[in-house]
Design a protein around this motif. Structure first.
Motif, short mmCIF file in Angstrom:
data_model
loop_
_atom_site.label_atom_id
_atom_site.label_comp_id
_atom_site.label_asym_id
_atom_site.label_seq_id
_atom_site.Cartn_x
_atom_site.Cartn_y
_atom_site.Cartn_z
N PRO A 92 0.81 -1.22 0.00
CA PRO A 92 0.00 0.00 0.00
C PRO A 92 0.85 1.27 0.00
O PRO A 92 0.39 2.32 -0.44
CB PRO A 92 -0.84 -0.11 1.27
CG PRO A 92 -0.11 -1.07 2.14
CD PRO A 92 0.63 -2.01 1.22
N HIS A 93 2.09 1.19 0.49
CA HIS A 93 2.97 2.36 0.51
C HIS A 93 3.50 2.71 -0.87
O HIS A 93 4.05 3.79 -1.07
CB HIS A 93 4.12 2.12 1.49
CG HIS A 93 3.65 1.90 2.88
ND1 HIS A 93 3.56 0.64 3.43
CD2 HIS A 93 3.19 2.75 3.82
CE1 HIS A 93 3.08 0.73 4.65
NE2 HIS A 93 2.84 2.00 4.92
N LYS A 94 3.34 1.82 -1.83
CA LYS A 94 3.80 2.05 -3.20
C LYS A 94 2.63 2.32 -4.15
O LYS A 94 2.84 2.51 -5.35
CB LYS A 94 4.61 0.85 -3.71
CG LYS A 94 5.81 0.52 -2.87
CD LYS A 94 6.86 1.58 -2.99
CE LYS A 94 8.07 1.17 -2.15
NZ LYS A 94 9.03 2.20 -2.03
N MET A 95 1.42 2.31 -3.64
CA MET A 95 0.25 2.60 -4.48
C MET A 95 0.23 4.08 -4.83
O MET A 95 0.73 4.91 -4.06
CB MET A 95 -1.04 2.21 -3.76
CG MET A 95 -1.20 0.73 -3.54
SD MET A 95 -2.77 0.36 -2.73
CE MET A 95 -2.56 -1.39 -2.43
N GLN A 96 -0.33 4.38 -5.99
CA GLN A 96 -0.43 5.76 -6.44
C GLN A 96 -1.81 5.99 -7.03
O GLN A 96 -2.42 5.08 -7.59
CB GLN A 96 0.62 6.05 -7.50
CG GLN A 96 2.03 5.96 -7.01
CD GLN A 96 3.02 6.29 -8.11
OE1 GLN A 96 2.66 6.69 -9.20
NE2 GLN A 96 4.30 6.14 -7.81
N SER A 97 -2.26 7.21 -6.93
CA SER A 97 -3.56 7.60 -7.47
C SER A 97 -3.37 8.63 -8.57
O SER A 97 -2.55 9.55 -8.42
CB SER A 97 -4.41 8.17 -6.33
OG SER A 97 -5.75 8.00 -6.58
N GLN A 98 -4.11 8.47 -9.66
CA GLN A 98 -4.07 9.43 -10.76
C GLN A 98 -5.51 9.82 -11.09
O GLN A 98 -6.37 8.95 -11.25
CB GLN A 98 -3.41 8.83 -11.99
CG GLN A 98 -1.96 8.45 -11.77
CD GLN A 98 -1.37 7.76 -12.97
OE1 GLN A 98 -2.05 7.11 -13.74
NE2 GLN A 98 -0.07 7.92 -13.14
N PHE A 99 -5.74 11.11 -11.22
CA PHE A 99 -7.08 11.59 -11.56
C PHE A 99 -7.38 11.27 -13.03
O PHE A 99 -6.49 11.31 -13.88
CB PHE A 99 -7.18 13.10 -11.36
CG PHE A 99 -6.86 13.53 -9.95
CD1 PHE A 99 -7.55 13.01 -8.87
CD2 PHE A 99 -5.86 14.45 -9.71
CE1 PHE A 99 -7.25 13.39 -7.58
CE2 PHE A 99 -5.55 14.85 -8.42
CZ PHE A 99 -6.25 14.31 -7.35
N ILE A 100 -8.64 10.97 -13.30
CA ILE A 100 -9.08 10.74 -14.68
C ILE A 100 -9.62 12.07 -15.20
O ILE A 100 -10.60 12.60 -14.67
CB ILE A 100 -10.15 9.64 -14.75
CG1 ILE A 100 -9.55 8.31 -14.27
CG2 ILE A 100 -10.69 9.53 -16.17
CD1 ILE A 100 -10.56 7.17 -14.21
N ILE A 101 -8.96 12.59 -16.21
CA ILE A 101 -9.32 13.88 -16.80
C ILE A 101 -9.85 13.62 -18.21
O ILE A 101 -9.20 12.91 -18.99
CB ILE A 101 -8.09 14.82 -16.88
CG1 ILE A 101 -7.42 14.96 -15.50
CG2 ILE A 101 -8.46 16.17 -17.47
CD1 ILE A 101 -8.26 15.57 -14.43
N PRO A 102 -11.00 14.18 -18.57
CA PRO A 102 -11.53 13.96 -19.92
C PRO A 102 -10.57 14.49 -20.99
O PRO A 102 -9.93 15.52 -20.80
CB PRO A 102 -12.84 14.73 -19.95
CG PRO A 102 -12.90 15.52 -18.70
CD PRO A 102 -11.82 15.07 -17.78
N ARG A 103 -10.50 13.77 -22.07
CA ARG A 103 -9.61 14.16 -23.16
C ARG A 103 -10.36 14.66 -24.39
O ARG A 103 -9.77 14.91 -25.42
CB ARG A 103 -8.73 12.97 -23.57
CG ARG A 103 -7.82 12.52 -22.48
CD ARG A 103 -6.96 11.39 -22.95
NE ARG A 103 -6.09 10.94 -21.86
CZ ARG A 103 -5.13 10.09 -22.03
NH1 ARG A 103 -4.90 9.55 -23.20
NH2 ARG A 103 -4.39 9.73 -21.01
N ASP A 104 -11.67 14.80 -24.27
CA ASP A 104 -12.46 15.18 -25.44
C ASP A 104 -12.28 16.65 -25.82
O ASP A 104 -12.39 17.01 -26.99
CB ASP A 104 -13.94 14.86 -25.23
CG ASP A 104 -14.52 15.50 -23.99
OD1 ASP A 104 -13.75 16.00 -23.14
OD2 ASP A 104 -15.75 15.50 -23.86
N SER A 105 -11.97 17.50 -24.84
CA SER A 105 -11.73 18.91 -25.17
C SER A 105 -10.93 19.55 -24.04
O SER A 105 -11.01 19.13 -22.88
CB SER A 105 -13.05 19.67 -25.36
OG SER A 105 -13.68 19.91 -24.12
N ALA A 106 -10.19 20.58 -24.39
CA ALA A 106 -9.41 21.31 -23.39
C ALA A 106 -10.33 21.95 -22.36
O ALA A 106 -10.02 22.01 -21.17
CB ALA A 106 -8.54 22.36 -24.07
#
Length: 127
Positions: A92-106
């Motif tokens: 668990p100390h090596k887990m990472q979280s990344q946000f999901i950001i839409p790629r359809d438009s800026a």
């Protein structure tokens, strides 16, 4: 950068009045919560590790969980999606979280980044 052999679990974080709730969308009955976002994220890593460690001898079962299309990926103004990357050793100390950001438009990407920033920063204004 994460190793492509890592496990990946989609989560939805929802900001509630006095807490953050993180639901695992690949594992519907699993969740974590905390008063601060960082606390909820830490507990999410611990809860996920506790769930996966008994399956460590059966990596195909863990892989099957990650292969499932996450259910109920709906978000609103109080929630956002992210992916927790889990190393093969399930630490668990090596887990990472990344946000999901839409790629359809800026514009949509910018709006999502602003929403996530607002939700995460709200906890500092509560204290």
């Amino acid at each position: 950068m994460t190793d492509s052999k890592d496990y990946r679990f989609t989560t939805r974080t929802t900001k509630r009045d006095e807490q953050y709730l993180i639901d695992f969308l690949n594992i519907p009955k699993l969740s974590a919560q905390g008063e601060l976002y960082e606390e909820a994220e830490y507990y999410a890593y611990r809860v996920l590790a506790d769930y996966l460690i008994p399956l460590k001898a059966h990596p195909e079962k863990i892989a099957a969980l990650t292969a499932q299309e996450p259910i109920n990926q709906v978000v609103n103004e109080q929630s956002f999606l992210s992916v927790i990357t889990v190393p093969l050793n399930l630490d668990p100390h090596k887990m990472q979280s990344q946000f999901i950001i839409p790629r359809d438009s800026a514009e949509n990407a910018h709006a999502e980044i602003n929403k996530i920033t607002r939700l995460i920063n709200e906890d500092s204004s509560l204290k």
